[in-house]
Design an enzyme around this catalytic site. Structure first.
Site, PDB file in Angstrom:
ATOM      1  N   ARG A  32      -6.492  -6.786   7.696  1.00 48.49           N
ATOM      2  CA  ARG A  32      -7.091  -8.006   7.145  1.00 48.49           C
ATOM      3  C   ARG A  32      -6.213  -8.589   6.040  1.00 48.49           C
ATOM      4  NH1 ARG A  32     -11.736  -6.229   4.678  1.00 48.49           N
ATOM      5  NH2 ARG A  32     -11.166  -4.049   5.005  1.00 48.49           N
ATOM      6  N   HIS A  57     -16.594   1.775   5.657  1.00 50.25           N
ATOM      7  CA  HIS A  57     -15.405   0.948   5.828  1.00 50.25           C
ATOM      8  C   HIS A  57     -15.687  -0.015   6.973  1.00 50.25           C
ATOM      9  CE1 HIS A  57     -11.315  -0.402   6.334  1.00 50.25           C
ATOM     10  NE2 HIS A  57     -10.948   0.302   5.272  1.00 50.25           N
TER      11      HIS A  57
END
Length: 849
Positions: free
Chosen positions: A351, A328
């Site tokens: 994000r 990740h």
């Protein structure tokens, strides 16, 4: 050409050339509008005909109840209490099983309870109410694209896709989990990742924990006496046995609890133990398959050791894609404890809400919404190591959130990460942000100016970013920043399963390379073959629900009153509710076989009632298939291409073009979970008798030589005979048959019509002394060197069985005109009707309609 669309509130008139196009026009009302239609009725004056809405892949309630009634209650052990385990246990209990959940930790939930991104799915009522247009082909494309470089088995991806909306609706409607917030996360082409809204006090709801607590509460309140949870019970091995052919059967588990080891027996076992993202010791799975990642940070709990993978492999389960480990891109680096190898996960929504990423020089280097694998690789390639710790310093990036991005991310969530955990730092303006990063203020201003210009035109020429959730400019104030580093998050590899959740072992056989380990199932991160090289955000929780429920039900329905499914006689009392001989069967998968069997072919594989059940058909016997679509019942006849001894499944080969007949429309429409009706018909019914007296009989007569005449799609039953013949030779030795005792002549119009050629060539090469085949084409291509035109008497004399004897038989299958011509030819060559079998002349079709 006129029809009416109606629901409970309105009636509308439409004009369409045919009812199929009218139904196609109405399909979007089910998923693509703010008030999704739950049902519709379509009336066509031509006919007249009435069509009701059917959701592809959704089994009708009455079909499910009838199917579950054909089982005896089972005892099921589920190993692991994350979302896959809980889903499996609940579904097994709903199917009538008694269930024990064994959890090695002191509490339930596993890594599922730590999930924050959400659960992805298309065609949901949440998407409909928010006007989000999404569809099957986009979801599947995104999943395959993300998985490039690894194994994303098409049948598993299609099952995940088809079952995604039912999985979300199961959580939403069955357990009242409000999955009403949507996000478009990296790698997804639409807003399809579902989360819960903040609670009544504005606090964020961690979706994984919320789901797991809700399911645990439901188990304790609604499933008393049906599901028992045993924490502190570590499963150390699978109890199993093997028969003379090394076919393995699991009968229970060995458990360690409070220092004692004991055995628990069960009718079926479901492994749902999660991945191996924290198996970082020198003798662990990570060291074995990805030694380069042993010193990498991880977001996994210490319990993620891959226990299920290890115990399944120890009894022969195949492992796939074990080197595919997802990093990740955003594991938080805690500035107070930067060397801690276990990282808090910085949610994908950071994000997805508009956070941008820069390196230590203040430069953007990646599309923040790209695939996790792409973003993680970009950090490793473009960012410097973290400098203020003694720990092996991984590369890291800065993530910057503007005020609009913070608003999207949610003030309560930011409060948790910033004020409670200390993972974000506040900067009044860009100058302060540059100072914290340690970069030039001018460079950071230039970066933000370029980002602002890209957002205004909707495309970043440097990173190809084309979605800009929130604006950030050189004049932005009240920024917050965090440090993030790629961390082990998910292991895509694991136990190989099929679309029914059955654990597979690899074998070498002329009829296939895999078989299931009997009574053993798996679901969730413990399995491999779905996500390929990189898992999409939200597909993990989805996988847990979809395949957990599938594995749970197949485990619960493991035992049936009859070992076979189809034959019906008056003495079969368990079949009296099926007095017509028709059974509802559930589609497991539709395999694309263009390369294997011929252009425009598909293999439809249907679950039998039980995972251990066989069809009960003889070699050469065929089945009838029927179902309703667009207000009419369509029917077709097929020879199974699975063997009669294959357990739990029946497969038929079908064409998906005009040559497949009307039934093609139905077969193209159905999806995994759809039901159709099937019944056993007549056919050749040849018998292969094993040792100690191996021989072949037809209608009580011993057969030494078999000739096969196939025209077009009539090759399908021939393949079943050829496979059975080859298996007979392997099991009983070459002396059990006559040399060149099986010969095929295969006729087709042109080369593109030929099916099964690769497998026919393989069988010929495997049994060169026993099987031969010859192909005749009416319109051959340039360079063709076999038969041309039609099958002539000389072809039969030279290449089939000739002269005829009482121990010979000829089987023919193809279009009626082909079989009629072949019967006449055989008659003129001296064959009598007792020496041949013609599928077209079989009376069973008309007798059973």
């Amino acid at each position: 050409k006129s029809c009416m669309f109606a629901d409970a509130l309105a009636t509308a008139a439409m004009s369409r050339e045919d009812i199929s196009s009218a139904r196609t026009l109405l399909e979007p009302f089910r998923t693509g509008f703010r008030e999704p239609v739950t049902n519709f009725i379509l009336y066509a004056r031509r006919g007249p005909r009435i069509v009701r809405m059917l959701v592809p892949g959704l089994e009708q309630k009455e079909d499910r109840e009838r199917r579950l009634a054909r089982h005896t209650p089972a005892k099921v052990i589920v190993v692991g209490s994350g979302l896959a385990g809980m889903s499996a246990a609940i579904e097994a209990a709903d199917a009538g099983a008694s269930v024990i959940i064994l959890e090695k930790e002191s509490k339930t939930g596993g890594n599922s309870a730590k999930a924050t991104s959400g659960i992805s799915g298309w065609g949901t009522e949440t998407q409909a109410r928010q006007g989000v247009a999404d569809e099957e082909r986009l979801f599947e494309r995104d999943t395959f694209l993300s998985g490039l470089g690894g194994q994303s088995t098409p049948s598993l991806v299609r099952t995940l896709s088809t079952k995604s909306a039912p999985a979300i609706h199961w959580l939403l409607r069955r357990f009242n989990i409000p999955l009403t917030v949507l996000s478009q996360l990296g790698g997804h082409s639409a807003k399809r990742t579902h989360r819960a809204p903040p609670d009544e006090n504005g606090r964020p709801v961690p979706i994984g924990f919320f789901i797991m607590k809700t399911l645990r509460d439901a188990v304790e309140s609604e499933y008393k006496g049906k599901i028992e949870i045993k924490c502190g019970h570590s499963v150390t091995s699978l109890i199993h046995k093997a028969d003379e052919h090394n076919v393995k059967t699991v009968t229970g588990v060995q458990v360690k609890t409070e220092g004692e080891i004991r055995e628990i027996n069960a009718d079926a076992v479901v492994l749902a133990t999660g991945g191996f993202g924290c198996s970082l010791s020198e003798d662990g799975l990570m060291a074995r398959f990805r030694p380069d990642l042993i010193k990498c940070p991880t977001t996994n709990g210490a319990f993620a050791q891959g226990d299920g993978v290890t115990i399944a492999e120890s009894i022969g389960a195949e492992l796939i894609d074990m080197d595919k480990v997802q990093l990740h891109p955003t594991g938080f680096i805690d500035p107070k404890d930067p060397s801690n190898p276990t990282k808090y996960l910085a949610p994908e929504a950071i994000r997805g809400s508009g956070g941008i990423m820069v390196n230590d020089e203040g430069e953007r280097f990646v599309n923040e919404l790209d695939l996790r694998s792409v973003v993680a690789k970009a950090i490793q390639n473009h960012c410097a190591p973290y400098k203020d710790c003694d720990y092996t310093c991984p590369p890291f990036a800065w993530c910057i959130l503007s005020e609009p991005a913070q608003k999207l991310f949610g003030a309560p969530v930011i409060d948790f990460y910033k004020n409670r955990l200390g993972l974000f730092e506040h900067c009044a303006d860009v100058k302060a942000a540059a100072s914290l990063i340690g970069c030039s203020e001018g460079t950071l201003i230039k970066t933000l100016k370029s980002y602002e210009e890209a957002a205004q035109v909707g495309n970043c020429p440097t990173t190809q970013k084309d979605i800009f959730p929130a604006m950030i400019t050189p004049d932005s104030q009240n920024l917050i920043l965090c440090r993030v580093t790629p961390s082990i998050h998910y292991t895509m590899g694991g136990i190989n399963i099929n679309a029914a959740g059955e654990v597979q072992e690899r074998i070498e056989s002329i009829v296939g390379h895999h078989r299931h380990i009997r009574r053993l199932f798996a679901a969730g991160e413990v399995t491999g073959g779905l996500h390929g090289n990189n898992r999409l955000a939200g597909n993990s929780l989805l996988e847990c629900v979809v395949f957990g429920r599938i594995a749970g039900e197949r485990a619960a329905t493991i035992d049936t009153p009859s070992e076979v499914m189809f034959p019906y006689t008056e003495s079969d009392t368990h079949l009296k509710d099926e007095s017509t001989g028709w059974f509802s069967v559930v589609l497991r998968e539709m395999r694309n076989t263009d390369k294997k069997y011929g252009i425009n072919t598909r293999e439809a594989r249907f679950n039998l009632d039980g995972s251990l059940q066989c069809t009960g058909l003889d070699i050469g016997q065929y089945v009838a298939v029927r179902g309703e679509i667009d207000g009419e019942t369509l029917m077709g006849y097929f020879s199974p291409i699975t063997r009669p001894t294959d357990e739990g499944v029946i497969g038929i080969l079908c064409r998906v073009d005009a040559r497949g007949g009307p039934i093609t429309k139905l077969l193209q429409h159905i999806r995994p979970g759809s039901t159709i009706q099937m019944r056993a018909m007549g056919g050749l019914r040849i018998k292969f008798h094993p040792k100690p007296n191996p021989h072949i009989t037809f209608r009580g007569k011993t057969i030494r030589r078999i000739g096969l005449l196939a025209g077009g799609t009539g090759i399908a039953p021939m393949l079943q005979i050829i496979r059975a013949y080859g298996n007979f030779v392997l099991q009983n030795g070459p002396d059990a048959v006559t040399p060149h005792g099986l010969n095929l002549i295969y006729a087709a119009e042109e080369e593109s019509d030929l099916a099964y050629m690769k497998i026919l060539e393989t069988l010929r090469d495997t049994f060169p002394l026993h099987f031969r085949f010859y192909v005749v084409l009416n319109r051959p291509p340039t360079g063709w060197y076999q038969g041309v035109g039609f099958i002539e008497p000389m072809d039969i004399r030279k290449r089939l069985v000739y002269p005829p004897t009482d121990e010979d038989m000829v089987v023919m299958c193809g279009p009626p005109v082909f079989e009629m011509a072949m019967r006449k030819t055989l008659f003129h060559l001296g064959f009598n009707s007792s020496q041949w079998f013609s599928f077209a002349a079989d009376d069973n079709i008309s007798a059973h309609l």
